[in-house]
Design a protein around this motif. Structure first.
Motif, mmCIF file in Angstrom:
data_model
loop_
_atom_site.group_PDB
_atom_site.id
_atom_site.type_symbol
_atom_site.label_atom_id
_atom_site.label_comp_id
_atom_site.label_asym_id
_atom_site.label_seq_id
_atom_site.Cartn_x
_atom_site.Cartn_y
_atom_site.Cartn_z
ATOM 1 N N GLU A 274 -76.005 -13.253 9.045
ATOM 2 C CA GLU A 274 -74.796 -14.069 9.242
ATOM 3 C C GLU A 274 -74.463 -14.877 7.997
ATOM 4 N N LEU A 275 -75.530 -15.356 7.335
ATOM 5 C CA LEU A 275 -75.320 -16.215 6.161
ATOM 6 C C LEU A 275 -75.094 -15.407 4.876
ATOM 7 N N GLY A 276 -75.105 -14.081 5.016
ATOM 8 C CA GLY A 276 -74.727 -13.231 3.878
ATOM 9 C C GLY A 276 -75.893 -12.744 3.038
ATOM 10 N N VAL A 277 -77.127 -13.055 3.453
ATOM 11 C CA VAL A 277 -78.304 -12.580 2.707
ATOM 12 C C VAL A 277 -78.549 -11.124 3.104
ATOM 13 N N ARG A 278 -78.865 -10.275 2.103
ATOM 14 C CA ARG A 278 -79.099 -8.861 2.424
ATOM 15 C C ARG A 278 -80.542 -8.634 2.891
ATOM 16 N N LEU A 279 -80.708 -7.619 3.710
ATOM 17 C CA LEU A 279 -82.056 -7.298 4.185
ATOM 18 C C LEU A 279 -82.397 -5.849 3.846
ATOM 19 N N SER A 280 -83.659 -5.640 3.436
ATOM 20 C CA SER A 280 -84.107 -4.284 3.122
ATOM 21 C C SER A 280 -85.357 -3.995 3.942
ATOM 22 N N ILE A 281 -85.467 -2.768 4.443
ATOM 23 C CA ILE A 281 -86.683 -2.403 5.188
ATOM 24 C C ILE A 281 -87.647 -1.725 4.223
ATOM 25 N N ASP A 282 -88.723 -2.445 3.925
ATOM 26 C CA ASP A 282 -89.685 -2.038 2.890
ATOM 27 C C ASP A 282 -90.725 -1.084 3.475
ATOM 28 N N ASP A 283 -91.341 -0.308 2.591
ATOM 29 C CA ASP A 283 -92.415 0.620 2.979
ATOM 30 C C ASP A 283 -91.947 1.532 4.110
ATOM 31 N N PHE A 284 -90.679 1.938 4.065
ATOM 32 C CA PHE A 284 -90.143 2.745 5.161
ATOM 33 C C PHE A 284 -90.880 4.086 5.223
#
Ligand code: C2E
Ligand code: CA
Ligand code: CA
Length: 388
Positions: A274-284
């Motif tokens: 919501e606050l605009g920070v990106r998320l990445s899923i690591d070690d996928f």
């Protein structure tokens, strides 16, 4: 009780004797067992700091033992040994990681004394020697710093950002890898302090790069940090006091942590989004994602684990999986990053498969902050991208 306790479970007398001899000469209190019941009681009563586990036991397979260790919340470093082919050992290691165990790698039989000695020396450093109090002191003394590894757009060759990687410069022991001390902090209050200190350092370095570059920075966070929405509020307030747009920060959360059922984690990730920070899923690829859960998570990037990337040129199974992960990410409208790109062949291969971003030793090792600035300046001044 000494701090370095090594438990071996292996039914082959010759290899268990070799392991025992080298372990003792490397400074470990060592117990060898061939019996799984005896193994279980030793694990619970003696609490080994290192476990050497033969995958092929007569009455029970290694995967079942790994599941059992995970259920005991076993904190030991687990080293796998077996005469099977490397792909099987690698798969067992990945499986152990997905269960949340601290995996120390694998060794193929026949075991060579020197290889064992090196492995035990490396693990010895991890086991028992470092305590939470040491990390706590290191934070106060500012011995922990950050290095930055470039991430490159595979179509244009442009650097799009950097991953921030923690380093501990120990005054006596020299550099200590985060893989050594971060597992100690999991589930503890100190993880909060550690992550906030890393965030501060990264944001300060970003202020220096701000006027010259739009590069983003990816920062690793632990599930321990996602117990409330505090993390989201802290990141955004650090960004706004330095005039850094929130979308230049990516937080990397491991697949295993992201898939953990629980309202607090979901609430934290949603608030960050919501606050605009990106998320990445690591070690996928190392966890066990449910596609429905994955679809609901507010992430913008999948980061394929380096164990798949390392083998994708010559191993058919890794090649199929990497292509499937790239397609999955794209079909979900996400970008995909390959980490652990060590060779030109790997880079060309993943680019051909349509992977968006590459990161790894072939492009660059992690850089000191000053070298990151040099990297950015060189790209700007020459007008040239990293030549891939
Ligand atoms: P990770 O997030 O999977 O980070 C990638 C690791 O692979 C880094 O190791 C990086 O130096 C290494 N690497 C990069 N390119 C290559 C390559 O081409 N080949 C090989 N073999 N390795 C490559 P590093 O820096 O030792 O970090 C290890 C792990 O420690 C990280 O794995 C991450 O899980 C954790 N970590 C690092 N910094 C932080 C932090 O600030 N906070 C938290 N919570 N975890 C961190
Ligand atoms: Ca990472
Ligand atoms: Ca990773």
């Amino acid at each position: 009780m000494t701090s370095n306790r090594l438990l071996v479970i292996d039914d082959e007398p010759l290899s268990s004797a070799t392991i025992g001899r080298i372990a003792r000469s490397s400074g470990y209190d060592t117990i060898i067992t061939t019996d799984t019941d005896d193994f279980r009681s030793r694990v619970t009563e003696w609490e080994p700091t290192v476990i050497v586990l033969d995958l092929a036991m007569p009455e029970m397979n290694g995967r079942d033992l790994l599941c059992w260790l995970s259920k005991q919340a076993c904190a030991a470093q687990v080293l796998i040994v077996s005469g099977r082919e490397a792909a099987v050992l690698q798969e067992a290691e990945t499986f152990g990681k997905s269960l949340g165990l601290s995996m120390a790698g694998f060794l193929q039989k026949p075991l060579h004394a020197e290889v064992l000695r090196t492995a035990f020396r490396n693990i010895y450093d991890v086991a028992g020697v470092i305590s939470i109090q040491d990390v706590s002191k290191a934070l106060v003394n500012q011995e922990i710093r950050v290095m930055y590894q470039p991430q490159v757009d595979l179509k244009t060759g442009t650097t799009i950002g950097f991953e921030a990687l923690a380093r501990w410069d120990h005054p006596k022991r020299g550099p200590i890898s985060p893989a050594t001390f971060i597992p100690l902090l999991e589930g503890k209050e100190i993880m909060r302090e550690f992550t906030f200190q890393i965030l501060e350092m990264v944001m300060d370095d970003m202020v220096c790069m701000n006027s010259r570059s739009n590069c983003g920075v990816a920062i690793n966070i632990s599930a321990t940090n996602c117990g409330s929405v505090e993390l989201a509020e802290v990141v955004v307030s650090m960004c706004s006091s330095r005039e850094i747009p929130a979308d230049r920060i990516t937080l990397e959360v491991t697949e295993t942590a992201a898939m953990t059922e629980g309202k607090p984690i979901n609430a934290c990730l949603e608030r960050l989004d919501e606050l605009g920070v990106r998320l990445s899923i690591d070690d996928f690829g190392t966890g066990y994602s449910s596609l429905i859960k994955l679809h609901k998570l507010p992430f913008s990037e999948l980061k394929i684990d380096q164990s798949f990337i390392a083998n994708c040129v010559f191993d058919r199974q890794s090649s199929v999986l990497v292509q499937a992960m790239i397609d999955l990410a794209h079909n979900m409208g996400k970008r995909v990053v390959a980490e652990g790109v060590e060779t030109e062949e790997t880079l060309n291969q993943i680019r051909e498969w349509g992977c968006d971003i590459g990161q790894g030793y072939f492009i660059s090792r992690p850089l000191l902050p000053e070298d990151m600035h040099v990297w950015i300046d060189r790209e700007i001044q020459s007008g040239r991208e990293w030549s891939c």
